[in-house]
Design an enzyme around this catalytic site. Structure first.
Site, PDB file in Angstrom:
ATOM      1  CB  ALA A   1       3.365   1.459  -3.973  1.00 29.22           C
TER       2      ALA A   1
ATOM      3  CB  SER B   1       6.575   7.338  13.144  1.00 28.40           C
ATOM      4  OG  SER B   1       7.404   8.393  12.722  1.00 28.40           O
TER       5      SER B   1
ATOM      6  N   GLY C   1       9.458   8.266  -5.586  1.00 32.33           N
ATOM      7  CA  GLY C   1      10.320   8.749  -4.519  1.00 32.33           C
ATOM      8  C   GLY C   1       9.990   8.175  -3.165  1.00 32.33           C
TER       9      GLY C   1
ATOM     10  CB  THR D   1      -0.942   0.033   1.205  1.00 35.17           C
ATOM     11  OG1 THR D   1      -0.181   0.151   2.415  1.00 35.17           O
ATOM     12  CG2 THR D   1      -1.802  -1.229   1.262  1.00 35.17           C
TER      13      THR D   1
ATOM     14  CE1 TYR E   1       2.263   9.331   9.953  1.00 39.56           C
ATOM     15  CE2 TYR E   1       4.030   9.722  11.536  1.00 39.56           C
ATOM     16  CZ  TYR E   1       3.568   9.114  10.389  1.00 39.56           C
ATOM     17  OH  TYR E   1       4.393   8.281   9.675  1.00 39.56           O
TER      18      TYR E   1
ATOM     19  CB  ILE F   1       9.020   3.784   1.962  1.00 47.49           C
ATOM     20  CG1 ILE F   1       9.980   4.775   2.624  1.00 47.49           C
ATOM     21  CG2 ILE F   1       9.254   2.378   2.523  1.00 47.49           C
ATOM     22  CD1 ILE F   1       9.775   4.917   4.125  1.00 47.49           C
ATOM     23  N   GLY F   2       7.140   2.839  -0.467  1.00 46.25           N
ATOM     24  CA  GLY F   2       6.342   1.776  -1.059  1.00 46.25           C
ATOM     25  C   GLY F   2       6.884   1.333  -2.401  1.00 46.25           C
TER      26      GLY F   2
END
Length: 283
Positions: free
Chosen positions: A29, A180, A33, A27, A194, A35-36
């Site tokens: 993606a 995180s 640029g 997910t 977040y 991470i996905g």
């Protein structure tokens, strides 16, 4: 207690395509640029077929913007990394803030990949729309909960229900989530909503791992630390770079390498863990 037999020599030889024949949903993606995207490229390089989930309106509304060439360009770049020519790379949209969207995405991805889903990488997140303790409100809290926590749990629920239809303890089941740095050093006082939502994911990791153990599915959560996905520049960028012993930010491929390894059989004994992959970050 009987002595354990050492692995046979052939079991010690590394398979160059350890994920050949397996399928994955990644997910978040939606741009090259991120991470996905890096995770998807690693998985297909290991032989997997991959479904790329994207939600372009999210990125389009952020300072970094959506991928200029759209989701098909992202998918095409992932296809370039395929090691198995028979592996499939497909993509599709979903707004995971809706309560029914996660289960629908699992079904869509599984069917697009031949009916079975082995690997779930829940990489998506809501960025922005947050604040300090003084500035957050109920709408901010609800929005982050819906996307960063609720949708992840519902994705895993739908994934587990589909895996339960497979015979016995079918190997290859993997779930990876993203948290995180909310529990490290000074926390995230400027991103209360977040940090709270991501903290819930980390807290649920061991419970989810226990829930899926009977299906031979491992569940782990990764904290990638600061990763250069194009969201920060200038003096602030250099200040954070100096906090790493290597003198550089994490790059998307740094967490991607770890996630891809966790998806292989070599990591089948690792579950219920929250793993910090931060390059020795000094906070």
């Amino acid at each position: 207690m009987p002595a354990l037999e050492p692995p046979a020599p052939e079991a010690l030889r590394r398979d160059p395509l350890p994920l050949r024949g397996r399928t994955a949903l990644v997910t978040g993606a939606s741009r090259r640029g991120g991470i996905g995207y890096a995770v998807a490229r690693r998985l297909v390089a290991y032989g997997a077929s991959v479904y790329l989930h994207h939600h372009v309106p999210h990125d389009a509304g952020r300072p970094w913007g959506a991928d200029p060439d759209g989701p098909e360009a992202v998918a095409a770049a992932v296809r370039e990394a395929r090691a198995d020519p028979e592996a499939r790379v497909v993509h599709g949209p979903a707004d995971l803030s809706g309560a029914e969207a996660p289960a629908a995405l699992i079904a869509t991805a599984a069917e697009a990949l031949g009916g079975r889903l082995d690997i779930l990488v829940a990489n998506h997140a809501l960025s922005g729309q947050d604040g300090t303790l003084d500035t957050i409100d109920a709408a901010m809290l609800d929005a982050h909960w819906a996307v960063d926590t609720r949708s992840v749990i519902l994705l895993i629920q739908a994934y587990a229900r589909r895996r339960a239809t497979l015979p016995g303890r079918t190997p290859g089941g993997r779930v990876m989530m993203m948290t995180s740095g909310q529990d490290i050093a000074g926390g995230m006082p400027g991103e209360i909503a977040y940090g709270l939502a991501k903290g819930a994911i980390a807290s649920a990791t061991r419970s989810l791992a226990t829930s899926l153990a009977e299906q031979a599915v491992t569940v782990n959560t990764l904290n990638p630390g600061p990763v250069d996905t194009g969201y920060l520049t200038g003096a602030a960028y250099e200040e954070i770079a100096a906090m790493f012993p290597a003198g550089r930010w994490g790059m998307p491929d740094d967490p991607a390498r770890l996630i891809a390894w966790l998806a292989t059989d070599e990591a089948e004994w690792i579950t219920g863990q929250v793993i910090d992959s931060e390059g020795g970050l000094r906070r």
